[in-house]
Scaffold this active site. Structure first.
Site, mmCIF file in Angstrom:
data_model
loop_
_atom_site.group_PDB
_atom_site.id
_atom_site.type_symbol
_atom_site.label_atom_id
_atom_site.label_comp_id
_atom_site.label_asym_id
_atom_site.label_seq_id
_atom_site.Cartn_x
_atom_site.Cartn_y
_atom_site.Cartn_z
ATOM 1 N N ASN A 108 0.797 -1.219 0.000
ATOM 2 C CA ASN A 108 0.000 0.000 0.000
ATOM 3 C C ASN A 108 0.839 1.282 0.000
ATOM 4 O O ASN A 108 0.308 2.364 -0.181
ATOM 5 C CB ASN A 108 -0.910 -0.084 1.245
ATOM 6 N N VAL A 122 -9.416 9.775 -1.416
ATOM 7 C CA VAL A 122 -9.537 9.398 -0.008
ATOM 8 C C VAL A 122 -8.919 10.495 0.860
ATOM 9 O O VAL A 122 -7.851 11.028 0.522
ATOM 10 C CB VAL A 122 -8.824 8.045 0.259
ATOM 11 N N TYR A 142 2.631 8.096 -11.689
ATOM 12 C CA TYR A 142 1.635 7.484 -10.800
ATOM 13 C C TYR A 142 0.699 6.575 -11.606
ATOM 14 O O TYR A 142 0.499 5.413 -11.257
ATOM 15 C CB TYR A 142 0.840 8.598 -10.111
ATOM 16 N N THR A 186 -6.716 11.575 3.100
ATOM 17 C CA THR A 186 -5.460 11.198 3.757
ATOM 18 C C THR A 186 -4.434 12.310 3.519
ATOM 19 O O THR A 186 -4.684 13.232 2.720
ATOM 20 C CB THR A 186 -4.889 9.891 3.146
#
Ligand SMILES: NC(=O)c1ccc[n+]([C@@H]2O[C@H](COP(=O)([O-])OP(=O)(O)OC[C@H]3O[C@@H](n4cnc5c(N)ncnc54)[C@H](O)[C@@H]3O)[C@@H](O)[C@H]2O)c1
Length: 258
Positions: free
Chosen positions: A87, A185, A152, A187
């Site tokens: 992750n 998300v 990415y 984060t």
């Protein structure tokens, strides 16, 4: 009864938003966990809050030695490695003609080679134990693109097929391998995107059919499902968890129902 009773799980990027939420969920479901991350301070804090069921191991996923040592530590400390959640992420960016080759290499080493190292280190133990479940964090950017994020997008797309390939190689030995493809998300990674000033939380939220971004705990729920025996027939999949982001291609101009 927990859904991960007697299981040992390693989470890379465990100091971060999705990683730490998943570690918490795993421990609540009975697992022993290894939080593996390059960020020692936050990693020690995350593991410390989880008590004796968790240990932190400093691990740069771009180093095969580090990743192997972290997997070995899971087995030495808790006796097995049943779940691997690859992750961790770091990425460079820029338009393709302007990309820095070294930063490109580092991005791919962390987000594509790192998960391969994790699987390379864990699979021999899983074969010996009679099975295991591996979850790799891809992204909606493994499926679609935006300007400026080629390293990415390329790594996350590659990770989906690395997931499928590994799944077809080891399925008959009871090792399942799946990828998750999150939308946006809440984060530190998303905070960094907001920090560029190029977009806003409100604009991004509007792009999701649900009209909001995703919480790390919602991702942890999916990872728990894929890690546990409840998903025993699921392997080789890239599971999208995006609040409807990719479903929304509004060409009509009609607003959604308020
Ligand atoms: N946040 C989002 O919107 C979003 C969307 C789709 C996918 N993802 C993916 O989810 C995963 C988790 O990201 P997050 O959102 O929790 O971000 P985060 O920044 O909170 O966590 C990333 C973690 O990876 C760690 N890391 C970076 N380089 C490392 C290395 N070389 N070795 C080990 N650890 C390293 C960082 O220290 C950090 O703890 C990533 O794979 C990311 O690409 C995030």
């Amino acid at each position: 009864m927990g859904r991960l009773d007697d299981k040992v799980a390693m989470v890379t990027g465990g100091s971060g938003g999705i990683g730490s939420a998943t570690l918490k969920r795993f421990v609540a479901e009975g697992a022993k966990v290894v939080c593996a991350d390059i960020d020692e301070e936050r990693g020690e804090k995350v593991a410390g809050e989880l008590g004796d069921d968790a240990v932190f191991v400093r691990c740069d996923v771009s180093s095969l030695d580090d990743v192997t040592a972290a997997v070995d530590a899971a087995v030495q400390h808790f006796g097995s490695i049943d779940v691997l959640f690859n992750n961790a992420a770091w990425s460079s960016g820029g338009y393709v003609a302007d990309l820095d080759p070294e930063a490109w290499d580092r991005s791919l080493r962390i987000m594509l080679t790192g998960p391969m190292y994790g699987m390379k280190a864990a699979i021999p133990y899983m074969l010996e134990q009679g099975g295991g479940s591996i979850v790799n964090t891809s992204s909606v950017y493994g499926l679609v693109a935006s300007p400026g994020v080629a390293p990415y997008c390329s790594a996350k797309a590659g990770l989906i097929n690395l997931t499928k390939t590994t799944a077809v190689e080891y399925g008959r030995r009871n090792i399942r391998v799946n990828a998750i493809c999150p939308g946006v998300v809440e984060t530190p990674m998303f905070e960094a995107v907001l920090g560029t000033g190029l977009t806003t939380r409100e604009k991004v939220a509007e792009m999701h059919a649900l009209g909001r971004t995703i919480q790390p705990e919602e991702i942890a729920n999916l990872v728990l499902f894929l890690a546990s025996n409840e998903s025993s027939a699921i392997t080789g999949q890239a599971v999208v968890i995006d609040g409807g982001l990719l479903s929304d291609c509004n060409l009509t101009g009609l607003p959604p129902v308020a």
